[in-house]
Design a protein around this motif. Structure first.
Motif, PDB file in Angstrom:
ATOM      1  N   GLU A  46      44.370  28.642 -51.094  1.00  0.00           N
ATOM      2  CA  GLU A  46      44.712  29.988 -50.626  1.00  0.00           C
ATOM      3  C   GLU A  46      46.110  30.014 -49.977  1.00  0.00           C
ATOM      4  N   PRO A  47      47.026  30.836 -50.482  1.00  0.00           N
ATOM      5  CA  PRO A  47      48.403  30.833 -49.955  1.00  0.00           C
ATOM      6  C   PRO A  47      48.551  31.381 -48.548  1.00  0.00           C
ATOM      7  N   SER A  48      47.563  32.122 -48.027  1.00  0.00           N
ATOM      8  CA  SER A  48      47.698  32.678 -46.680  1.00  0.00           C
ATOM      9  C   SER A  48      47.216  31.711 -45.595  1.00  0.00           C
TER      10      SER A  48
ATOM     11  N   ARG B  45      45.943  38.464 -46.464  1.00  0.00           N
ATOM     12  CA  ARG B  45      47.020  38.939 -47.341  1.00  0.00           C
ATOM     13  C   ARG B  45      47.168  40.456 -47.266  1.00  0.00           C
TER      14      ARG B  45
ATOM     15  N   TRP C 120      57.749  26.582 -43.558  1.00  0.00           N
ATOM     16  CA  TRP C 120      57.163  27.626 -42.718  1.00  0.00           C
ATOM     17  C   TRP C 120      57.422  27.370 -41.238  1.00  0.00           C
TER      18      TRP C 120
ATOM     19  N   HIS D  68      47.577  27.459 -44.182  1.00  0.00           N
ATOM     20  CA  HIS D  68      48.286  26.205 -44.384  1.00  0.00           C
ATOM     21  C   HIS D  68      47.466  25.036 -43.846  1.00  0.00           C
TER      22      HIS D  68
ATOM     23  N   ARG E 192      51.721  21.458 -50.487  1.00  0.00           N
ATOM     24  CA  ARG E 192      51.007  22.072 -49.371  1.00  0.00           C
ATOM     25  C   ARG E 192      50.996  21.169 -48.140  1.00  0.00           C
TER      26      ARG E 192
ATOM     27  N   HIS F 284      51.040  20.582 -56.433  1.00  0.00           N
ATOM     28  CA  HIS F 284      50.874  21.700 -55.512  1.00  0.00           C
ATOM     29  C   HIS F 284      50.211  21.205 -54.213  1.00  0.00           C
TER      30      HIS F 284
ATOM     31  N   GLU G 196      55.891  22.771 -48.038  1.00  0.00           N
ATOM     32  CA  GLU G 196      55.466  24.115 -47.640  1.00  0.00           C
ATOM     33  C   GLU G 196      55.373  24.225 -46.118  1.00  0.00           C
TER      34      GLU G 196
ATOM     35  N   ARG H 250      49.437  33.271 -40.744  1.00  0.00           N
ATOM     36  CA  ARG H 250      48.677  32.320 -41.549  1.00  0.00           C
ATOM     37  C   ARG H 250      47.641  31.635 -40.661  1.00  0.00           C
TER      38      ARG H 250
END
Length: 594
Positions: free
Chosen positions: A441-443, A296, A498, A445, A490, A486, A494, A307
């Protein structure tokens, strides 16, 4: 108005991360026509699924598979679809079958992904009708696909096609300006055809199969950054992605990917890059703390869009003797894998000078980064002609015999026949706290299942279900790390957003790719060990997952293709449910008024 499929009274997740609601879905002409809080008219509907007490979620997306040969032999890709996967991406890790000759593609693919070369070559020889990227996309789309398929163009494929496999794997050869331009042109043509981007490989651990250039590293690993930058410039211009892997022996190379992705140096937009692999590795326990925060910070500082892919389950590997890619980390391991004849390999493993060299490499590599923890006390025998050894670790055997653990390992292989000794270990994602942290963790996938590859080494076809089980269990234990919606996001919306593919959502007007899950069967069955004979690979028994009670039904393109443990008649043979998903095809789903 008659529906073709109705899913009645399920807890519906739309893939956006919104809170689930109890709804009935009416599907018509392959599209979600109605999402209703009240009962739908079931008159004339040929397929009604009672989803009361069940979860209805968008079909999972698997962004890292190696089905490039299997899709030609069995377009249903059943091992993924039976676990709710409705979209898969091919062409990862620099490996695709677009431009290179069939023989070159088989040499590139087979040893790296541990799929018998004769079947890879046979699949290409028998089914190859293309000589361009546009023809490749057309050929894949013409197959009776089970799931939807998207793909990347492999850098090794591209390099072999332009330079020839010999020159492409010769470290002294540098492409001419004309050859670099040819690569860029072919990449551009592939992007025109709808390919999502390019895949590369920077780690030299992967080796060629075949007899001509056996044991050389993949072509992509020989590319200079001048070459990579030229190809990345094509991706930047077209807004497409790069999937690759930094060199584990030189972790600093990861920074070059951030710099190449960034908006620095006058670039107006970042290049999306999907890197391997975010994991809590036993060999490098502190590296997990670098993922997330470090990624990040670099993305924010450099204006990059990087990512890391993450397998959200324990990374458990099995091996028959030394047939495991981690042994390619050692020169001695590569020497053994270079030999295909069982007697020749056993003779080498017994040789004293060979063992001395292997021990030196084994002990020295402990000082640097590696993929495998190299702890033979954490490597347990599960099959062996000497039944007294089953259940023991090689380390324990070494202690009993007063030997170096590597010598005990090699002794057991030689005594019992190298390929007759099957053993297992977990190399990463063994600490639940760190595994949960990475999953949220959002960074990173969700991905890296390697579905369709490493047939005797691992099976992560159902990783989506296993993540949902852990998410549900943690929530019930009062220690949540993700909400269920969520976690669904993911695994679906999401990833679609991406990677830029038309998938991952289950709203009115969206293509009806779905999975109905019975949460009561998100149980120990999702972690079970199973093997299945593969007819199109000569009866080879590969590792699979079997938890058919968990998935009530899987639907692709509005058709129920798997239900109650069975595939529909003609699935993957005469009936087509999936399609090739071209880049930019975000509005392909026909929107139908309820």
């Amino acid at each position: 108005m008659t529906y073709h499929v109705i899913i009645r009274d399920g807890l519906w997740f739309d893939g956006t991360g919104a809170a689930p609601q109890t709804r009935s879905l009416g599907i018509r002409d392959g599209v979600v026509a109605t999402v209703s809080a009240t009962p739908l008219d079931e008159t004339g509907c040929p397929e009604v699924i009672d989803a009361a007490g069940k979860w209805v979620v968008p079909g999972f997306i698997d962004v890292h598979t190696h089905y490039d040969a299997e899709v030609l032999l069995d377009p249903g890709l059943r091992e993924s679809v039976r676990h709710g996967v409705t979209t898969v991406l091919l062409g990862n890790c620099s490996l695709s079958t677009v431009y290179a000759s069939s023989e070159d593609a088989a040499d590139l693919f087979s040893r790296v992904e541990a799929v018998p070369r004769e079947y890879v070559l046979g699949a290409l020889d028998a089914n190859r009708t293309w000589s361009s990227a546009a023809e490749y996309v057309k050929a894949i789309d013409a197959l009776p696909l089970g799931p939807n398929v998207g793909s990347l163009l492999g850098h090794s494929d591209l390099r072999a096609a332009v330079l020839g496999l010999d020159r492409a794997t010769d470290g002294t050869v540098k492409p001419t300006d004309a050859e670099l331009q040819k690569m860029a042109t072919l990449l551009d043509e592939a992007l025109d055809a709808g390919v999502l981007g390019m895949s590369g490989m920077d780690a030299a651990i992967d080796k060629l199969d075949g007899d001509r250039f056996r044991s050389r590293a993949l072509p992509s690993t020989f590319a200079t950054w001048r070459e990579r930058k030229k190809l990345i410039a094509v991706l930047r211009k077209r807004g497409r992605i790069l999937q690759s892997a930094p060199d584990v022996e030189n972790p600093a190379t990861a920074l070059l990917f951030f710099l190449s992705s960034s908006r620095m140096f006058g670039h107006r937009k970042a290049v999306r890059m999907s890197m391997l692999v975010s994991a809590d590795a036993k060999s490098m326990p502190f590296v997990t703390h670098m993922f997330g925060f470090g990624t990040r910070v670099l993305n924010a500082m450099l204006g990059s869009s990087v990512r890391f892919q993450h397998l959200p389950v324990p990374f458990e590997l099995y091996s028959d003797g030394v047939d495991l890619p981690v042994f390619e980390e050692f020169g001695a391991g590569t020497a053994a894998l270079h030999l295909r004849d069982q007697l020749e390999r056993n003779t080498l493993l017994a040789d004293k000078s060979y063992r001395r060299q292997f021990r030196r490499e084994f002990d020295r590599i402990n000082l640097g980064p590696s993929l495998w923890h190299r702890d033979f006390h954490d490597a347990v025998i599960v099959e062996c002609p000497d039944k007294s050894l089953i259940g023991k670790s090689f380390g324990a055997i070494a202690d009993e015999r007063g030997l170096h653990p590597l010598d005990a390992f090699l002794d057991v292989l030689v005594e019992n026949g190298e390929r007759n000794v099957r053993w297992t270990t977990i190399v990463a994602n063994h600490r639940p706290k760190q595994l949960n942290k990475l999953a949220a963790e959002p960074s990173i996938h969700m991905g890296f299942s390697d579905a369709g590859a490493h047939l005797r080494n691992m099976a992560f076809y159902n990783f989506g279900l296993r993540l949902l089980k852990r998410t549900r269990d943690a929530d019930q234990a009062g220690k949540p790390f993700l909400s269920i919606q969520h976690a669904v996001h993911r695994l679906t919306g999401e990833l679609a957003e991406w990677f830029g593919i038309n998938a991952g959502m289950l709203r009115e007007g969206d293509r009806a790719d779905f999975v109905v899950i019975d949460p009561a069967h998100l149980d120990a069955s999702v972690d079970g060990y199973h093997e299945e004979a593969v007819p199109f690979y000569g009866g080879l028994r590969r590792m699979v997952n079997r938890n058919d009670d968990t998935v009530v039904a899987t639907g692709v393109g509005g058709a129920v293709v798997f239900r109650n443990g069975r595939f529909r008649d003609g699935y993957g043979q005469t009936v087509k449910s999936g399609r090739y998903l071209r880049a930019g095809d975000r509005h392909a789903a026909k929107r139908v008024a309820a």
